[in-house]
Design an enzyme around this catalytic site. Structure first.
Site, PDB file in Angstrom:
ATOM      1  N   GLU A  15      28.397  48.761  38.728  1.00 45.14           N
ATOM      2  CA  GLU A  15      29.870  48.907  38.707  1.00 45.14           C
ATOM      3  C   GLU A  15      30.614  47.393  38.868  1.00 45.14           C
ATOM      4  O   GLU A  15      30.000  46.717  39.640  1.00 45.14           O
ATOM      5  CB  GLU A  15      30.235  49.714  39.872  1.00 45.14           C
ATOM      6  CG  GLU A  15      31.591  49.611  40.276  1.00 45.14           C
ATOM      7  CD  GLU A  15      32.118  50.306  41.778  1.00 45.14           C
ATOM      8  OE1 GLU A  15      31.217  50.750  42.419  1.00 45.14           O
ATOM      9  OE2 GLU A  15      33.093  49.965  42.479  1.00 45.14           O
ATOM     10  N   HIS A  67      34.295  44.864  38.455  1.00 50.73           N
ATOM     11  CA  HIS A  67      35.663  44.934  38.571  1.00 50.73           C
ATOM     12  C   HIS A  67      35.864  43.377  38.194  1.00 50.73           C
ATOM     13  O   HIS A  67      35.207  42.454  38.785  1.00 50.73           O
ATOM     14  CB  HIS A  67      36.292  45.308  39.785  1.00 50.73           C
ATOM     15  CG  HIS A  67      35.743  46.631  40.217  1.00 50.73           C
ATOM     16  ND1 HIS A  67      36.578  47.686  39.448  1.00 50.73           N
ATOM     17  CD2 HIS A  67      34.824  47.296  41.136  1.00 50.73           C
ATOM     18  CE1 HIS A  67      36.075  48.913  40.085  1.00 50.73           C
ATOM     19  NE2 HIS A  67      34.902  48.497  40.851  1.00 50.73           N
ATOM     20  N   ARG A  73      42.712  43.680  47.866  1.00 44.96           N
ATOM     21  CA  ARG A  73      43.623  44.311  47.311  1.00 44.96           C
ATOM     22  C   ARG A  73      44.183  45.554  48.046  1.00 44.96           C
ATOM     23  O   ARG A  73      43.716  45.766  49.160  1.00 44.96           O
ATOM     24  CB  ARG A  73      43.585  44.836  45.572  1.00 44.96           C
ATOM     25  CG  ARG A  73      43.226  43.540  44.932  1.00 44.96           C
ATOM     26  CD  ARG A  73      43.026  43.852  43.461  1.00 44.96           C
ATOM     27  NE  ARG A  73      44.445  44.353  42.727  1.00 44.96           N
ATOM     28  CZ  ARG A  73      44.300  44.958  41.732  1.00 44.96           C
ATOM     29  NH1 ARG A  73      43.443  45.186  40.920  1.00 44.96           N
ATOM     30  NH2 ARG A  73      45.672  45.549  41.180  1.00 44.96           N
ATOM     31  N   PRO A  76      40.447  53.269  31.943  1.00 41.64           N
ATOM     32  CA  PRO A  76      41.737  53.586  31.715  1.00 41.64           C
ATOM     33  C   PRO A  76      42.644  52.203  32.032  1.00 41.64           C
ATOM     34  O   PRO A  76      42.425  51.503  32.876  1.00 41.64           O
ATOM     35  CB  PRO A  76      42.299  54.631  32.508  1.00 41.64           C
ATOM     36  CG  PRO A  76      41.328  54.492  33.503  1.00 41.64           C
ATOM     37  CD  PRO A  76      39.888  54.341  33.084  1.00 41.64           C
ATOM     38  N   ASN A  77      43.618  51.758  31.148  1.00 41.51           N
ATOM     39  CA  ASN A  77      44.293  50.762  30.882  1.00 41.51           C
ATOM     40  C   ASN A  77      43.704  49.408  30.596  1.00 41.51           C
ATOM     41  O   ASN A  77      44.667  48.457  30.389  1.00 41.51           O
ATOM     42  CB  ASN A  77      45.207  50.643  32.264  1.00 41.51           C
ATOM     43  CG  ASN A  77      46.013  52.024  32.318  1.00 41.51           C
ATOM     44  OD1 ASN A  77      46.811  52.276  31.489  1.00 41.51           O
ATOM     45  ND2 ASN A  77      45.940  52.753  33.506  1.00 41.51           N
ATOM     46  N   TYR A 119      44.238  40.349  36.468  1.00 40.11           N
ATOM     47  CA  TYR A 119      43.197  40.353  35.542  1.00 40.11           C
ATOM     48  C   TYR A 119      42.965  39.229  34.570  1.00 40.11           C
ATOM     49  O   TYR A 119      42.149  39.216  33.750  1.00 40.11           O
ATOM     50  CB  TYR A 119      43.470  41.557  34.949  1.00 40.11           C
ATOM     51  CG  TYR A 119      43.751  42.912  35.544  1.00 40.11           C
ATOM     52  CD1 TYR A 119      42.657  43.191  36.624  1.00 40.11           C
ATOM     53  CD2 TYR A 119      44.888  43.532  35.814  1.00 40.11           C
ATOM     54  CE1 TYR A 119      42.931  44.354  37.440  1.00 40.11           C
ATOM     55  CE2 TYR A 119      45.087  44.553  36.567  1.00 40.11           C
ATOM     56  CZ  TYR A 119      44.040  45.086  37.286  1.00 40.11           C
ATOM     57  OH  TYR A 119      44.339  46.272  38.121  1.00 40.11           O
ATOM     58  N   ASN A 137      32.926  49.604  34.353  1.00 38.50           N
ATOM     59  CA  ASN A 137      34.382  49.202  34.840  1.00 38.50           C
ATOM     60  C   ASN A 137      35.289  50.378  34.521  1.00 38.50           C
ATOM     61  O   ASN A 137      35.780  50.709  33.749  1.00 38.50           O
ATOM     62  CB  ASN A 137      35.218  48.073  34.248  1.00 38.50           C
ATOM     63  CG  ASN A 137      36.243  47.859  35.385  1.00 38.50           C
ATOM     64  OD1 ASN A 137      36.855  48.542  35.994  1.00 38.50           O
ATOM     65  ND2 ASN A 137      36.918  46.625  35.014  1.00 38.50           N
ATOM     66  N   ALA A 181      40.726  52.743  37.528  1.00 38.08           N
ATOM     67  CA  ALA A 181      41.490  53.534  38.531  1.00 38.08           C
ATOM     68  C   ALA A 181      40.518  54.572  38.974  1.00 38.08           C
ATOM     69  O   ALA A 181      40.405  55.147  39.916  1.00 38.08           O
ATOM     70  CB  ALA A 181      42.824  53.989  38.187  1.00 38.08           C
ATOM     71  N   ARG A 185      49.292  42.076  30.254  1.00 35.68           N
ATOM     72  CA  ARG A 185      50.094  42.336  31.332  1.00 35.68           C
ATOM     73  C   ARG A 185      49.201  41.890  32.693  1.00 35.68           C
ATOM     74  O   ARG A 185      48.193  41.693  32.430  1.00 35.68           O
ATOM     75  CB  ARG A 185      50.450  43.899  31.581  1.00 35.68           C
ATOM     76  CG  ARG A 185      50.976  44.441  30.214  1.00 35.68           C
ATOM     77  CD  ARG A 185      52.372  45.258  30.502  1.00 35.68           C
ATOM     78  NE  ARG A 185      52.528  45.610  29.454  1.00 35.68           N
ATOM     79  CZ  ARG A 185      52.542  47.144  28.909  1.00 35.68           C
ATOM     80  NH1 ARG A 185      51.884  47.938  29.863  1.00 35.68           N
ATOM     81  NH2 ARG A 185      52.784  47.393  27.790  1.00 35.68           N
TER      82      ARG A 185
HETATM   83  O1  CA2 Z   1      39.834  44.883  38.655  1.00 39.56           O
HETATM   84  C1  CA2 Z   1      39.059  45.702  38.165  1.00 39.56           C
HETATM   85  O2  CA2 Z   1      38.488  45.464  37.065  1.00 39.56           O
HETATM   86  C2  CA2 Z   1      39.960  47.257  38.239  1.00 39.56           C
HETATM   87  O3  CA2 Z   1      38.733  47.932  37.869  1.00 39.56           O
HETATM   88  C3  CA2 Z   1      41.011  47.335  37.342  1.00 39.56           C
HETATM   89  C4  CA2 Z   1      41.654  48.660  37.279  1.00 39.56           C
HETATM   90  C5  CA2 Z   1      41.888  49.033  38.868  1.00 39.56           C
HETATM   91  O4  CA2 Z   1      42.654  50.177  39.086  1.00 39.56           O
HETATM   92  C6  CA2 Z   1      40.922  48.614  39.817  1.00 39.56           C
HETATM   93  O5  CA2 Z   1      41.422  48.892  41.127  1.00 39.56           O
HETATM   94  C7  CA2 Z   1      40.205  47.685  39.611  1.00 39.56           C
HETATM   95  C8  CA2 Z   1      43.050  48.638  36.733  1.00 39.56           C
HETATM   96  C9  CA2 Z   1      42.919  48.164  34.909  1.00 39.56           C
HETATM   97  C10 CA2 Z   1      44.111  48.337  34.430  1.00 39.56           C
HETATM   98  O6  CA2 Z   1      43.973  47.130  33.546  1.00 39.56           O
HETATM   99  C11 CA2 Z   1      45.188  46.355  33.203  1.00 39.56           C
HETATM  100  C12 CA2 Z   1      45.062  45.236  32.516  1.00 39.56           C
HETATM  101  C13 CA2 Z   1      46.164  44.755  32.268  1.00 39.56           C
HETATM  102  C14 CA2 Z   1      47.412  45.155  32.599  1.00 39.56           C
HETATM  103  C15 CA2 Z   1      47.468  46.464  33.384  1.00 39.56           C
HETATM  104  C16 CA2 Z   1      46.492  46.946  33.687  1.00 39.56           C
END
Ligand code: CA2
Length: 144
Positions: A97, A99, A106, A9-10, A22, A73, A76, A17
């Site tokens: 897995e 990230h 974090r 997700p996301n 990221y 990946n 969340a 963003r």
């Molecule tokens: O660091 C990672 O790859 C995460 O899996 C990314 C997830 C986060 O919940 C994990 O704790 C770590 C969030 C992905 C959301 O991606 C976005 C990308 C750009 C802007 C906002 C969110």
């Protein structure tokens, strides 16, 4: 060797963003990077992204017979999903897995992964390189 690369997700927002966390690369660029690394390694990748837990569960469950490994990946869902953990454990395919960010540097709630115990390996904090390392690891494992 075919590897399924799943983004949760996301992650479609990559590059648009939160570049400080990221990076500035987009999801398409990440998928192109995976395809380039796969070509170099002489393997195939299929990249998919979903915001829906059940869709990720379905893709993992249907992977055996089509793929020999998974780069995951779960975003969340890493920190919440027993369903995705059970799917990974059930298919018995080597799963890495990954990230983009270092989840351990974090918030505390990101330190818990439901997936790490059933994953073959975990790579966290290297941006696109996390995926590259996962692909290289799976390719090397496949040759053992
Ligand atoms: O660091 C990672 O790859 C995460 O899996 C990314 C997830 C986060 O919940 C994990 O704790 C770590 C969030 C992905 C959301 O991606 C976005 C990308 C750009 C802007 C906002 C969110």
């Amino acid at each position: 060797m075919r590897i399924l690369v799943l983004n949760g997700p996301n992650l479609q927002l990559l590059g648009m963003r939160e570049p400080g966390i990221y990076g500035t690369g987009t999801l398409s660029q990440l998928e192109e990077h995976c395809a380039r690394v796969a070509r170099e390694l002489g393997i195939e990748v299929e990249c998919r992204q979903s915001n829906h837990e059940g869709e990720l569960v379905d893709w993992i469950g249907n992977a055996p017979g089509h793929f020999q490994g998974i780069v995951l990946n779960a975003a969340a869902y890493t920190h919440t999903s027993v369903a995705i953990r059970d799917a990974v454990a059930a298919v018995r395919l080597p799963t890495v897995e990954v990230h983009l960010s270092n989840v351990f540097s974090r918030e505390e709630y990101r330190h818990r992964s439901y997936l790490a115990e059933v994953a073959w390996a975990v790579v966290s904090g290297m941006g696109f390189l996390s995926y590259e390392m996962a692909l290289r690891g799976l390719a090397a494992r496949g040759k053992e």
